[in-house]
Design a protein around this motif. Sequence first.
Motif, PDB file in Angstrom:
ATOM      1  N   GLY A 351      53.624  76.975  88.641  1.00 24.19           N
ATOM      2  CA  GLY A 351      54.833  76.337  89.370  1.00 24.19           C
ATOM      3  C   GLY A 351      54.777  76.566  90.902  1.00 24.19           C
ATOM      4  N   ARG A 352      53.424  76.956  91.638  1.00 25.55           N
ATOM      5  CA  ARG A 352      53.427  77.424  92.902  1.00 25.55           C
ATOM      6  C   ARG A 352      52.487  76.216  93.569  1.00 25.55           C
ATOM      7  N   GLY A 353      53.005  75.871  94.928  1.00 31.22           N
ATOM      8  CA  GLY A 353      52.258  74.877  95.510  1.00 31.22           C
ATOM      9  C   GLY A 353      51.335  75.421  96.830  1.00 31.22           C
ATOM     10  N   ASP A 354      51.240  76.723  96.758  1.00 26.98           N
ATOM     11  CA  ASP A 354      50.196  77.363  98.024  1.00 26.98           C
ATOM     12  C   ASP A 354      49.026  76.652  98.339  1.00 26.98           C
ATOM     13  N   ALA A 355      48.114  76.527  97.218  1.00 26.48           N
ATOM     14  CA  ALA A 355      46.773  75.948  97.455  1.00 26.48           C
ATOM     15  C   ALA A 355      46.752  74.589  97.890  1.00 26.48           C
ATOM     16  N   LEU A 356      47.386  73.987  97.134  1.00 25.68           N
ATOM     17  CA  LEU A 356      47.092  72.512  97.449  1.00 25.68           C
ATOM     18  C   LEU A 356      47.921  72.115  99.033  1.00 25.68           C
ATOM     19  N   LEU A 357      48.865  72.864  99.098  1.00 22.82           N
ATOM     20  CA  LEU A 357      49.525  72.914 100.626  1.00 22.82           C
ATOM     21  C   LEU A 357      48.637  73.245 101.660  1.00 22.82           C
ATOM     22  N   ALA A 358      47.834  74.402 101.445  1.00 20.17           N
ATOM     23  CA  ALA A 358      47.082  74.878 102.339  1.00 20.17           C
ATOM     24  C   ALA A 358      45.941  73.821 102.742  1.00 20.17           C
ATOM     25  N   GLU A 359      45.253  73.297 101.591  1.00 20.61           N
ATOM     26  CA  GLU A 359      44.265  72.434 101.563  1.00 20.61           C
ATOM     27  C   GLU A 359      44.811  70.826 102.413  1.00 20.61           C
ATOM     28  N   ALA A 360      46.067  70.745 102.174  1.00 20.65           N
ATOM     29  CA  ALA A 360      46.682  69.306 102.967  1.00 20.65           C
ATOM     30  C   ALA A 360      46.634  69.711 104.258  1.00 20.65           C
ATOM     31  N   TYR A 361      46.763  71.043 104.878  1.00 22.68           N
ATOM     32  CA  TYR A 361      47.040  71.130 106.276  1.00 22.68           C
ATOM     33  C   TYR A 361      45.519  71.854 106.731  1.00 22.68           C
TER      34      TYR A 361
END
Length: 519
Positions: A351-361
Motif C-alpha cells: 500500500g505504499r507509493g514511494d517507488a512509482l511516485l519517484a519514477e514519475a518524477y
Amino acid sequence: MRTGFETAGRGRRAAAALLAVVVAFTAATVSGCDEGGASSPAPRAQERRATNPPAGVPSVFTGQRLNWAVCPAPSGAQGKGEAPGEDYECATMKAPLDYARPGGDTIDVALIRKRATGPEGGRIGSLLLNFGGPGVSGVVTLPAVADDYAVLGEAYDLVSFDPRGVGGTAPVLCGQDTYEGASACGGRSGRLLPYVGTSSTARDMELMRFLLGDERLHYFGVSYGTRLGGVYAHLFPRNVGRMVLEAPVDPVLDDFRSEIARARAVQRAFDRFARHCAKTYDDCPTGSGPEQARQRVTALLDRLKEKPAPAEGGEDLDDSLAAHGIANHLDRGRDGWERLVEALREVMERGRGDALLAEAYDHDPDSRARLAGAHAGVTGDNGTSALVAISCADSDLRPSFDEFDVMERQVAAASPVFGETWANALYLCYDWPFDGESAAADVRAEGAPPVLVVANTGDPTTPYEGARRMAAELGERVGVLLTVRDEGHGSFPHNRCAERAVHLYLVHGTTPEAGAVCP
C-alpha cells in the motif's frame, strides 16, 4: 453543462496528463569503448566563419560573434543548480522574435559548448544536440549526459541550447511557481507564444549553424528533437550535414491519431513486461500474463483514483501518477522491468507509493517527469509551461468538449491500462490564445544527404511505425532507417550495435545498408 471553473480545472489536469504522450529523452551511460580515450581540448585561436549565411536574415544577426565564456549556474527558469564546470562554455545568440519580420523584437538564445577533445586536425565541426521534450533545457542537460557522447565529442564540439520558450531562451511563464493554465500563459507570455513553435526554433538552428562556422548542420536529435531535426531538413535541405534522428516522432499523424498510436505502443510494452514477469517470478505481482496484468493494474488504478497511496514527503500516489510511473519504467527498456516489479509489489502488497511516485518524477530530463511535477502543483523550472506552449504552437488540435469526449473514448479504448490517462492530453490546448501551426510536421527534405533514423521496435513512447514513416517522408534517397530490436525509448548508447552505427555515420559518414537491423 460545464462551468468555467470546471473548464479551467480540466485544462490543468490535461497538462499533467500530457506526460503520457510527449516525447522525451532516456539518458544512459556510455560503456567502455575501444575507439580511444579523450584528451584535453586544445584551444583554437580564432573561430571559423561559414560562407553561406541564412537567407533573408539581416546582417545585424549574421554579423554577430558568439562570445563564449565560463558558464554561470543555471537560472531559476532552467531549474537552478551548480555551474557545469571548466569543460563547458556558454554564449548568447541574438535572433529575431519573428523571422518574417526580422526588424522587430529580438530574443536571446542560450547556448552551451564542450570543445572537441581529439586532435585539432580530426575535428569535423560542431554537433548540435537536442535531447527531447519539448521543454527540456539543452544548456542544463548537456553536462549531465555528455559522457554518452564522449566518442562523438572527440571529433565534434558538442553544442546544445535552450529552445525558444525554454529556460534561458525567452522563457514562457504560465504562473508564479506552477503551471496555472492557458489564460496564465497568455497573460504572462502572450507576446512570445506565437513564436515558440518548432519551425521558429529550426530557423534559430540555421543561424546557429552559420555562427558556429559550419557550412552544413551536423545534428543529433532524440524523440521530440527528431521533429525539430526533420523540420530543419525540410526548411534547409541543402544545409543538412550528418543528421541522426533517434526514437523519432511520427511526422504524418495529427495529434489525435498520435495519441491512439502511443496508447497502443505503451500497452504493447506493458504486455511484454507482463509476459516476462510471469515467466521470471513465481510471485509476479501482475499475475500469469498480459490479460491478468491488465485486470490487476486497472483495478489498482481505480483504487488509487478513489484513495491515493501514501509516499514519503507527504505526497500521495494517485492513478495518474501511477500510470506515469509505470510508463517511465517501460521507457527504460528491460533495465526498468525488475524495478517495475518491485514498485508494483510495493503499492499492491504494502500500500505504499514511494517507488512509482519517484519514477514519475525522477526520470529526468523526460517531459513525463516535468508534467508529473505540474500534477502536484510544483514545477521547479519553466519546463512545463514551455512544453505546453511549444506543443500548442505546433498543433492545430483545438477540440470542443463534445469532440473531446468522442476522441477520449477512442484513445481510452486503445489501452486498457493507460488510455484514460493518456486521452486527457487531447485537451491540452483548449482555450489557447493562438492557433497552432499544422496538423502534422512537414519533413520532406528533397536534396538533403542521407539522414540516419534509429528506432527501437519496442519503443513505448514513439512507436516504431512512426520511425518508418519518418524515413519515408524524408525522401527516398534521404531517410535511412536502422531498426533496433530492443525495448525502451531510445537505443543510443546502451545498444552497442546502434551505438556503433551512429559512430560510423557521424564520425566517418558511413550509413547502414538499406534494411539494416540491430539485434
